[in-house]
Enzyme design. Structure first.
Site, PDB file in Angstrom:
ATOM      1  N   HIS A 313       0.859  -1.182   0.000  1.00 24.62           N
ATOM      2  CA  HIS A 313       0.000   0.000   0.000  1.00 24.62           C
ATOM      3  C   HIS A 313       0.896   1.231   0.000  1.00 24.62           C
ATOM      4  O   HIS A 313       1.792   1.331   0.825  1.00 24.62           O
ATOM      5  CB  HIS A 313      -0.900  -0.017   1.238  1.00 24.62           C
ATOM      6  CG  HIS A 313      -2.062   0.916   1.157  1.00 24.62           C
ATOM      7  ND1 HIS A 313      -1.903   2.281   1.150  1.00 24.62           N
ATOM      8  CD2 HIS A 313      -3.388   0.689   1.050  1.00 24.62           C
ATOM      9  CE1 HIS A 313      -3.100   2.846   1.062  1.00 24.62           C
ATOM     10  NE2 HIS A 313      -4.017   1.901   0.995  1.00 24.62           N
ATOM     11  N   ARG A 333      -6.420  10.168  -0.242  1.00 30.78           N
ATOM     12  CA  ARG A 333      -5.920  10.629  -1.543  1.00 30.78           C
ATOM     13  C   ARG A 333      -7.079  10.903  -2.503  1.00 30.78           C
ATOM     14  O   ARG A 333      -7.050  11.843  -3.268  1.00 30.78           O
ATOM     15  CB  ARG A 333      -4.956   9.599  -2.125  1.00 30.78           C
ATOM     16  CG  ARG A 333      -3.581   9.673  -1.476  1.00 30.78           C
ATOM     17  CD  ARG A 333      -2.624   8.654  -2.062  1.00 30.78           C
ATOM     18  NE  ARG A 333      -2.750   7.346  -1.447  1.00 30.78           N
ATOM     19  CZ  ARG A 333      -3.013   6.219  -2.090  1.00 30.78           C
ATOM     20  NH1 ARG A 333      -3.183   6.231  -3.394  1.00 30.78           N
ATOM     21  NH2 ARG A 333      -3.103   5.081  -1.435  1.00 30.78           N
TER      22      ARG A 333
END
Lengths: 547, 214
Positions: A313, A333
């Site tokens: 990740h 994000r």
């Protein structure tokens, strides 16, 4: 705080206004491929071929995993079966719980064994959300297309079709159990984008989506007739002498003894293996994620697929030290937080595919454009204050209470300061091969969730694992209901056959590990002399980017 | 790089720990991981509940060992909490349902221990008072971040079960909701997408995801 990075922080702040409205560079397909081949850990770790078991001579697998798969069992004798059940579920995360709920009311006797407590799993740690094609521009076909492209086309198309088609029904099921997914002002589910989704498709409960799903499933399972066996570690399967799995040998941690359980069907839902910490990477996984299910199924003769593919990740925390490796959800994000290097430059679109973004972050650090922490770790910035700048004050605090809560206790306020991130070992893309009914290659043994491979190809999209455990946890149970075999004998014939092959390997270690090496925890069932032998042959993990 | 170390005590046993690392990490490095029950090591499973005391007189309290950084003079005591028996949620919950499911609801003496004990900073006591008034939507919001560690119930001398009531209310409200789910049943494009040839399949998926139809 973070005075040690003050120069870099100034650069980041001075470039923020400019960056806010500037489109970020998204790598083209050849550039992305170069990034992956040069910097993604999957391409760089030490690997070898297996010489024992169904995958012998096949694709190479990471050394750390090869050592476990070609390890020997700690079991030397077969206890008499003390318990008889119809269905044994192994694993207490989301997939195991979904299976147990589906079996309720069937009249079958169900036992659920878990190494830790019910709910201690990667499910509970999932933050960002769950995908389901519910938007006006969306459909299961579009969901399928997004996931297939994200997985580089390596997804099993049949499994993926089932996943996407079952999305809306799964949300209905979870809602009826009482999951409260976030809604918008019109009383409809709020859908967010995720990396690789072409339309908003991710439902969430703030940044605690896995916690919401797991606490509801856990509560619901505890209200069923399922017999819970917490703190029971699965050490080995037993078989009927003709290849079919007919139960398991468990180690009862509180009573410190082994228990043999005879079952007509076994559902394996033990999750992933991030705690193997390939190449010394940090992990976002819970402490039970040591790949036990892979090892046990492999010994029985189950073929494993895509084991060379793990998900790192991109946004694991790199600072503070206490949070190193822990997940910072992708949803941050998708809401606008950019990824920025030490020079204040946004070097890539923050919504690039997870594997590409992870590789790009590692590249920045290798090229000397990373930030070094006082603890010797490296990272790049995740510019969280950008969210309130773009979406209005208060947005970050409202949608990501978990993020704020965790960092605030270390005097970092993500609404005002960026977070330092570094890729963290997050998800096992590959796993046990299953058919569309969750059947493994071995009769009597079903598998679902992260322990299986094929569904996500070589890169899983955000929100598809919570859907995976829901859809295939239920599906495995339904398949068991439709095809439950008669009770068989309990023998160690499959293990004996594996051990004959294992003579090829010089002093194999005892596997699975059951607990992370880093924890120093050992299962009391493993004998002292075997422990010391294992320590001699201990593989030293290597992180090529350990600066 | 040399890191500063401190001495902490765990159930009376002194260990060395690196300043900045969590209690769980310190236990792992000292080879006594088993002394505190641990699940996710990420602050969401609620397994590693402990109580803290400081020998220099600073205020201690309850914590999650996986989230709390070690500090000088820290003394750690494991504090595992067993779960309450679950209660079946109901559709469209009313105050009378809550009261009969949880008879200790009105025993709260407003001492505030539950709020102080919560590692997630939930205003637990205020929320119990909201439960008594039937303000269930607000309660559901309060318990959004509840990890079910059970410390609020553990410290309550009057056997109120805030976390179990919170979950019961959240589930009850959740299953009362009309989930608006419209199925897109048009299945015509599957044949196009499920091309036998993997290369062609990937290319078709790339094309399809741009518009979501043919």
């Amino acid at each position: 705080m973070m005075q040690w990075a003050i120069e870099s922080l100034k650069k980041l702040e001075s470039s923020r206004r400019d960056r806010a409205n500037k489109p970020a560079p998204l790598p083209g397909s050849s550039e992305a491929e170069m990034l992956l081949k040069t910097y993604h850990p999957d391409y760089l770790g030490n690997k070898r071929q297996l010489s024992v078991g169904p995958n012998a001579g096949d694709q190479k697998v990471p050394l750390e995993l090869a050592q476990l798969l070609e390890g020997d069992s700690a079991i030397d004798n077969l206890p008499n079966p003390e318990i008889e059940t119809d269905v044994l579920i192994i694993g207490g995360g989301g997939a195991g719980a979904a299976a147990a709920l589906t079996l309720e009311g069937s009249g079958l006797d169900v036992h659920l064994a878990t190494k830790l407590r019910l709910g201690d799993s990667n499910t509970v740690m999932a933050e960002g959300g769950i995908q389901s094609a519910l938007g006006p521009e969306d459909s299961p076909r579009r969901h399928f297309a997004d996931a297939l492209v994200g997985g580089h086309g390596d997804n099993d198309p049949n499994l993926l079709q089932i996943l996407c088609e079952q999305g809306p029904e799964s949300i209905r099921w979870l809602s009826q159990l009482g999951c409260l997914f976030d809604q918008n002002e019109k009383g409809r589910f709020r859908l967010r984008g995720g990396g690789g989704t072409s339309v908003p498709r991710v439902l969430a409960c703030r940044d605690y989506t896995g916690l919401e799903i797991m606490r509801v499933l856990k509560d619901a399972v505890r209200l069923t007739s399922t017999k819970l066996m917490e703190e029971h570690v699965a050490m080995e399967f037993v078989d009927d002498g003709n290849g079919r799995v007919t139960g398991a040998i468990l180690f009862d941690r509180s009573a410190s003894k082994t228990v043999c359980i005879s079952a007509r069907a076994v559902i394996l839902a033990t999750g992933g293996s991030g705690q193997i910490r390939l190449q010394g990477f940090p992990t976002s996984n819970h402490i039970g994620a040591t790949g036990d299910g892979l090892v046990l199924a492999y010994r029985q003769g189950c073929r494993l697929i895509d084991l060379d593919s793990y998900q790192y990740h991109p946004s694991g925390a790199s600072y503070p030290e206490a949070l190193a490796g822990q997940l910072v959800t992708e949803a941050v994000r998708s809401m606008g937080a950019q990824v920025v290097n030490a020079e204040g430059v946004q070097f890539i679109d923050e919504m690039a595919y997870r594997d590409v973004l992870a590789a790009a972050i590692i590249k920045e650090i290798v090229k000397g454009r990373g930030v070094k922490t006082p603890h010797g770790k490296s990272g790049v910035w995740l510019d969280t204050p950008m969210i309130d700048l773009k979406k209005g004050p208060g947005t970050l605090a409202h949608q990501f209470p978990g993020l704020i809560h965790r960092f605030e206790r270390y005097d970092i306020n993500p609404t005002k300061q960026p977070i330092l991130i570094y890729p963290t070992l997050h998800y096992q893309n590959g796993g046990i091969r299953v058919d569309s009914e969750c059947r493994t290659d071995i009769a009597g043994l079903w598998a679902c969730g992260e322990v299986t491979g094929g569904l996500h190809g070589k890169n899983r999209l955000m929100g598809n694992s919570l859907l995976d455990i829901t859809v295939f946890g239920r599906r495995s149970a339904q398949s068991v209901l439709d095809n439950i075999p008669k009770r068989g004998a309990t023998t160690l014939t499959n293990l004996k056959r594996f051990r004959e092959e294992l003579t090829k390997i010089e002093s194999p270690e005892v596997s699975p590990k059951f607990f992370p090496d880093a924890s120093g925890m050992k299962l009391k069932a493993i004998k002292i002399e075997e422990k010391s032998e294992k320590e001699i042959s201990k593989f030293e993990p290597r992180n090529p980017f350990n600066f | 790089m040399t890191e500063k170390t401190v001495e902490i005590k765990i159930s009376g046993k002194t260990i060395q720990a690196k300043l900045g690392e969590t209690i769980v990490n310190a236990l792992w490095e000292s080879g006594i991981a088993d002394s505190v029950k641990t699940g996710c090591a990420g602050g969401v499973c609620g397994a590693c509940t402990v109580t803290l005391r400081y020998s220099d007189g600073r205020q201690g309290g309850t914590e999650l060992a996986c989230m709390k950084a070690v500090d000088a003079e820290m003394e750690v005591f494991p504090c595992p909490v067993e779960p309450d028996d679950p209660v079946m949620p109901v559709s469209h919950p009313e105050l009378s349902h809550l009261q009969s499911a949880f008879p200790t609801l009105n025993r709260c003496t407003k001492c505030g221990s539950c709020t102080n004990s919560c590692p997630m900073s939930i205003p637990v006591m205020d929320s119990v008072l909201r439960m008594q008034k039937g303000e269930f939507q607000a309660v559901a919001e309060d318990f959004t971040t509840c990890i079910h560690c059970g410390l609020c119930r553990f410290v309550c001398e009057d056997k109120v079960k805030p976390h179990t009531m919170g979950l019961w209310l959240r589930r009850s409200l959740g299953l009362s909701r009309e989930a608006k789910i419209e199925k897109n049943e048009d299945n015509n494009d599957w044949e196009y997408l499920l091309d036998e040839d993997p290369e062609a399949r990937l290319e078709k998926a790339r094309h399809y995801r741009r518009k979501g139809n043919l």
